[in-house]
Design a protein around this motif. Structure first.
Motif, mmCIF file in Angstrom:
data_model
loop_
_atom_site.group_PDB
_atom_site.id
_atom_site.type_symbol
_atom_site.label_atom_id
_atom_site.label_comp_id
_atom_site.label_asym_id
_atom_site.label_seq_id
_atom_site.Cartn_x
_atom_site.Cartn_y
_atom_site.Cartn_z
ATOM 1 N N GLU A 144 0.856 -1.088 0.009
ATOM 2 C CA GLU A 144 0.058 0.048 0.043
ATOM 3 C C GLU A 144 0.900 1.201 0.150
ATOM 4 O O GLU A 144 1.946 1.280 0.754
ATOM 5 C CB GLU A 144 -1.132 0.065 1.215
ATOM 6 N N PRO A 145 0.669 2.205 -0.728
ATOM 7 C CA PRO A 145 1.376 3.386 -0.794
ATOM 8 C C PRO A 145 1.644 4.118 0.530
ATOM 9 O O PRO A 145 2.786 4.593 0.640
ATOM 10 C CB PRO A 145 0.406 4.570 -1.529
ATOM 11 N N ALA A 146 1.082 4.082 1.610
ATOM 12 C CA ALA A 146 1.381 4.531 2.801
ATOM 13 C C ALA A 146 2.278 3.785 3.446
ATOM 14 O O ALA A 146 3.041 4.408 4.467
ATOM 15 C CB ALA A 146 0.116 4.768 3.827
ATOM 16 N N ASN A 147 2.622 2.366 2.987
ATOM 17 C CA ASN A 147 3.656 1.608 3.568
ATOM 18 C C ASN A 147 4.762 1.403 2.702
ATOM 19 O O ASN A 147 5.754 0.759 3.391
ATOM 20 C CB ASN A 147 2.867 0.321 4.165
ATOM 21 N N PRO A 151 9.794 3.388 6.577
ATOM 22 C CA PRO A 151 10.422 2.250 7.528
ATOM 23 C C PRO A 151 9.587 2.045 8.681
ATOM 24 O O PRO A 151 9.765 1.070 9.355
ATOM 25 C CB PRO A 151 11.733 3.087 7.549
ATOM 26 N N TYR A 152 9.007 3.013 9.320
ATOM 27 C CA TYR A 152 8.325 2.974 10.557
ATOM 28 C C TYR A 152 7.078 1.774 10.440
ATOM 29 O O TYR A 152 6.913 0.926 11.299
ATOM 30 C CB TYR A 152 7.735 4.228 11.202
ATOM 31 N N ASN A 153 6.423 2.004 9.417
ATOM 32 C CA ASN A 153 5.282 1.366 9.175
ATOM 33 C C ASN A 153 5.529 -0.276 8.820
ATOM 34 O O ASN A 153 5.099 -1.104 9.250
ATOM 35 C CB ASN A 153 4.306 2.015 7.940
ATOM 36 N N ARG A 154 6.648 -0.172 8.091
ATOM 37 C CA ARG A 154 7.432 -1.710 7.603
ATOM 38 C C ARG A 154 7.915 -2.402 8.881
ATOM 39 O O ARG A 154 7.624 -3.545 9.060
ATOM 40 C CB ARG A 154 8.449 -1.456 6.652
ATOM 41 N N GLN A 155 8.367 -1.536 9.820
ATOM 42 C CA GLN A 155 8.932 -2.037 11.153
ATOM 43 C C GLN A 155 7.587 -2.806 11.774
ATOM 44 O O GLN A 155 7.804 -3.852 12.256
ATOM 45 C CB GLN A 155 9.564 -1.020 11.780
ATOM 46 N N ALA A 156 6.758 -2.045 11.823
ATOM 47 C CA ALA A 156 5.457 -2.586 12.491
ATOM 48 C C ALA A 156 5.003 -3.815 11.915
ATOM 49 O O ALA A 156 4.657 -4.732 12.567
ATOM 50 C CB ALA A 156 4.489 -1.436 12.547
#
Length: 190
Positions: A144-147, A151-156
């Motif tokens: 998804e574009p927001a992710n 890197p913080y979202n990906r880390q989550a």
């Protein structure tokens, strides 16, 4: 900057120590050295420098977040949670501190705290009792574009993958984050 770009850790440390000699109370230098020490797996030493930075700028929420992460590396969940909560009290936006507390709960498999810190509208909530299909969902969320570049979202998502037992996917995401230059500290998390 040249030392950072070259990846010469010994030179980076030498320059940070030199800067601390010149100005031992400088916020940026203390915080930078604390981050450096955490990134190279020396969390016990990092604590002192991050604390110094926090004493210099007690209204910044970033140092207590880093203290929390550093205590987390060391396996001290109580000190980590206290630091994250302190950051939440300082900041108008508690997203990072709340997410960090959620990560601690996930690491401990503490369902009561997972439920407490997990947002009601979280995509992960539906998988807590039945994880079938979670890998597909995580992989879809990563596109998804927001992710894609966050890197913080990906880390989550890596944390969630590990929580649900998909360690290969978690490591795949961590490696991808590191390959893009995001902080090495992610590899030290439990």
């Amino acid at each position: 900057i040249k030392a950072q770009q070259s990846g010469d850790l010994l030179e980076i440390e030498r320059l940070l120590k030199q800067a601390l000699t010149q100005n031992p109370e400088d916020y940026e230098t203390n915080f930078g050295y604390g981050q450096f020490l955490g990134n190279v797996g020396r969390p016990t030493e990092a604590i002192e420098y991050v604390r110094r930075a926090f004493r210099r700028e007690p209204l910044y929420a970033v140092p207590p977040i880093w203290l929390g992460v550093t205590y987390e590396y060391m396996g001290n969940s109580a000190a980590s949670a206290a630091a994250f909560k302190q950051a939440g009290k300082i900041s108008n936006d508690t997203t990072i501190s709340d997410t960090s507390l959620l990560v601690l709960a996930l690491e401990a498999d503490d369902r009561a705290h997972i439920d407490e810190y997990l947002a009601q509208d979280s995509w992960a909530r539906k998988y807590l009792d039945n994880p079938a299909g979670v890998e597909t969902e995580i992989r879809q969320k990563l596109t998804e574009p927001a992710n894609t570049n966050n890197p913080y979202n990906r880390q989550a998502f890596a944390v969630w993958a590990a929580y649900f037992g998909n360690y290969e996917l978690a490591l795949e995401i961590w490696q991808e984050i590191a390959d893009k230059g995001f902080s090495n500290y992610v590899f030290w998390r439990p």
